[in-house]
Design a protein around this motif. Sequence first.
Motif, PDB file in Angstrom:
ATOM      1  N   ILE A  74       0.839  -1.203   0.000  1.00 46.48           N
ATOM      2  CA  ILE A  74       0.000   0.000   0.000  1.00 46.48           C
ATOM      3  C   ILE A  74       0.873   1.252   0.000  1.00 46.48           C
ATOM      4  N   LEU A  75       1.933   1.243   0.788  1.00 48.90           N
ATOM      5  CA  LEU A  75       2.851   2.385   0.825  1.00 48.90           C
ATOM      6  C   LEU A  75       3.481   2.635  -0.538  1.00 48.90           C
ATOM      7  N   GLN A  76       3.866   1.559  -1.219  1.00 47.00           N
ATOM      8  CA  GLN A  76       4.484   1.717  -2.536  1.00 47.00           C
ATOM      9  C   GLN A  76       3.510   2.344  -3.532  1.00 47.00           C
ATOM     10  N   GLN A  77       2.271   1.903  -3.499  1.00 48.67           N
ATOM     11  CA  GLN A  77       1.277   2.468  -4.416  1.00 48.67           C
ATOM     12  C   GLN A  77       0.987   3.924  -4.080  1.00 48.67           C
ATOM     13  N   ALA A  78       0.937   4.247  -2.798  1.00 50.12           N
ATOM     14  CA  ALA A  78       0.737   5.637  -2.397  1.00 50.12           C
ATOM     15  C   ALA A  78       1.894   6.509  -2.869  1.00 50.12           C
ATOM     16  N   ASN A  79       3.095   5.964  -2.831  1.00 50.53           N
ATOM     17  CA  ASN A  79       4.272   6.690  -3.304  1.00 50.53           C
ATOM     18  C   ASN A  79       4.152   7.033  -4.778  1.00 50.53           C
ATOM     19  N   VAL A  80       3.726   6.070  -5.577  1.00 54.33           N
ATOM     20  CA  VAL A  80       3.566   6.290  -7.018  1.00 54.33           C
ATOM     21  C   VAL A  80       2.539   7.386  -7.282  1.00 54.33           C
ATOM     22  N   VAL A  81       1.435   7.346  -6.562  1.00 54.42           N
ATOM     23  CA  VAL A  81       0.365   8.334  -6.759  1.00 54.42           C
ATOM     24  C   VAL A  81       0.842   9.736  -6.391  1.00 54.42           C
ATOM     25  N   VAL A  82       1.499   9.866  -5.240  1.00 55.46           N
ATOM     26  CA  VAL A  82       1.962  11.189  -4.796  1.00 55.46           C
ATOM     27  C   VAL A  82       3.001  11.751  -5.756  1.00 55.46           C
ATOM     28  N   ASN A  83       3.916  10.909  -6.222  1.00 51.43           N
ATOM     29  CA  ASN A  83       4.925  11.380  -7.180  1.00 51.43           C
ATOM     30  C   ASN A  83       4.278  11.854  -8.475  1.00 51.43           C
ATOM     31  N   ALA A  84       3.266  11.114  -8.941  1.00 55.17           N
ATOM     32  CA  ALA A  84       2.561  11.515 -10.160  1.00 55.17           C
ATOM     33  C   ALA A  84       1.847  12.853  -9.963  1.00 55.17           C
ATOM     34  N   ILE A  85       1.299  13.075  -8.779  1.00 57.59           N
ATOM     35  CA  ILE A  85       0.635  14.350  -8.492  1.00 57.59           C
ATOM     36  C   ILE A  85       1.627  15.503  -8.554  1.00 57.59           C
ATOM     37  N   TRP A  86       2.796  15.310  -7.945  1.00 61.40           N
ATOM     38  CA  TRP A  86       3.812  16.365  -7.982  1.00 61.40           C
ATOM     39  C   TRP A  86       4.227  16.687  -9.417  1.00 61.40           C
ATOM     40  N   VAL A  87       4.508  15.641 -10.198  1.00 63.57           N
ATOM     41  CA  VAL A  87       4.971  15.855 -11.572  1.00 63.57           C
ATOM     42  C   VAL A  87       3.900  16.545 -12.401  1.00 63.57           C
ATOM     43  N   SER A  88       2.666  16.075 -12.305  1.00 66.50           N
ATOM     44  CA  SER A  88       1.606  16.638 -13.144  1.00 66.50           C
ATOM     45  C   SER A  88       1.262  18.072 -12.758  1.00 66.50           C
ATOM     46  N   HIS A  89       1.216  18.366 -11.461  1.00 68.36           N
ATOM     47  CA  HIS A  89       0.805  19.701 -11.021  1.00 68.36           C
ATOM     48  C   HIS A  89       1.918  20.732 -11.204  1.00 68.36           C
ATOM     49  N   VAL A  90       3.161  20.294 -11.092  1.00 68.36           N
ATOM     50  CA  VAL A  90       4.269  21.240 -11.192  1.00 68.36           C
ATOM     51  C   VAL A  90       4.780  21.372 -12.626  1.00 68.36           C
ATOM     52  N   LEU A  91       4.876  20.256 -13.342  1.00 61.61           N
ATOM     53  CA  LEU A  91       5.520  20.259 -14.661  1.00 61.61           C
ATOM     54  C   LEU A  91       4.546  20.087 -15.824  1.00 61.61           C
ATOM     55  N   GLY A  92       3.332  19.655 -15.553  1.00 64.27           N
ATOM     56  CA  GLY A  92       2.340  19.574 -16.617  1.00 64.27           C
ATOM     57  C   GLY A  92       2.178  18.193 -17.217  1.00 64.27           C
ATOM     58  N   PRO A  93       1.231  18.052 -18.148  1.00 64.35           N
ATOM     59  CA  PRO A  93       0.884  16.739 -18.710  1.00 64.35           C
ATOM     60  C   PRO A  93       2.002  16.082 -19.504  1.00 64.35           C
ATOM     61  N   ALA A  94       2.842  16.869 -20.188  1.00 69.01           N
ATOM     62  CA  ALA A  94       3.933  16.274 -20.961  1.00 69.01           C
ATOM     63  C   ALA A  94       4.909  15.547 -20.046  1.00 69.01           C
TER      64      ALA A  94
END
Length: 234
Positions: free
Chosen positions: A28-48
């Motif tokens: 569960i922790l590993q999956q939460a890590n993936v989700v949080v990292n994706a949120i950071w990348v998408s919100h800060v750097l955009g869809p590309a």
Amino acid sequence: MRGARDLTSGPVGRTLLLFSLPVMAANILQQANVVVNAIWVSHVLGPAALAATFNANLLLAFLLGCVSGLSMAANVLIGQAVGARDPERARRIVGTCTTVFAATSIGLALAGLWLAPQILSAMGTPEAARPQAIAYLRVILFAMPAMFFFNYFQMAQRGAGDSRTPLYFSALAVVLDIGLNPLLILGIGPFPQLGVAGSAAATLVAQTCSLTLLVGALHRRGSFLIPRPGELGG
């Protein structure tokens, strides 16, 4: 091993439940890590940037899946030796597995670093995301040996009956990864601004630190999971 649970005696249901709960928590922790990292990348750097990490992580997931298969095989052999109370056989298995994992992880990392552009082209990575995907993939492939060995040592510990220690170090890796992501993506404070490669660099640092501390803890305990020089190669 300290923290190990005897899986060969006692009530089966309760023993399996207590052993499996830390394993599920780590997943569960590993999956939460993936989700949080994706949120950071998408919100800060955009869809590309998000598309870049998604394409690179598809390859990483495939490689980690292969390693998980090898880890499971090692887990079964270690579990058999531990259950048979045969420490010498367990040491030989660990020595062989460590050599195999070292050669496999380094070989795949070097091949991936060299072939990263071609691999992403074959996967049909969108042109807009390709430069960022290459930057991300090269850093994450550089982290591959640490990720492989971290996965292997966690599986080996579970094979020896200890599912709690892997959970603690998985939690450490996740906390470090989540905390370092914004610092390395944005270049906050003394940290360099690496953009999408910063997310991969956070994983590299988190996995390497957690692996180092895990190996140190096993060494202090005198665990058979840390092979001596003469035991490498089986």
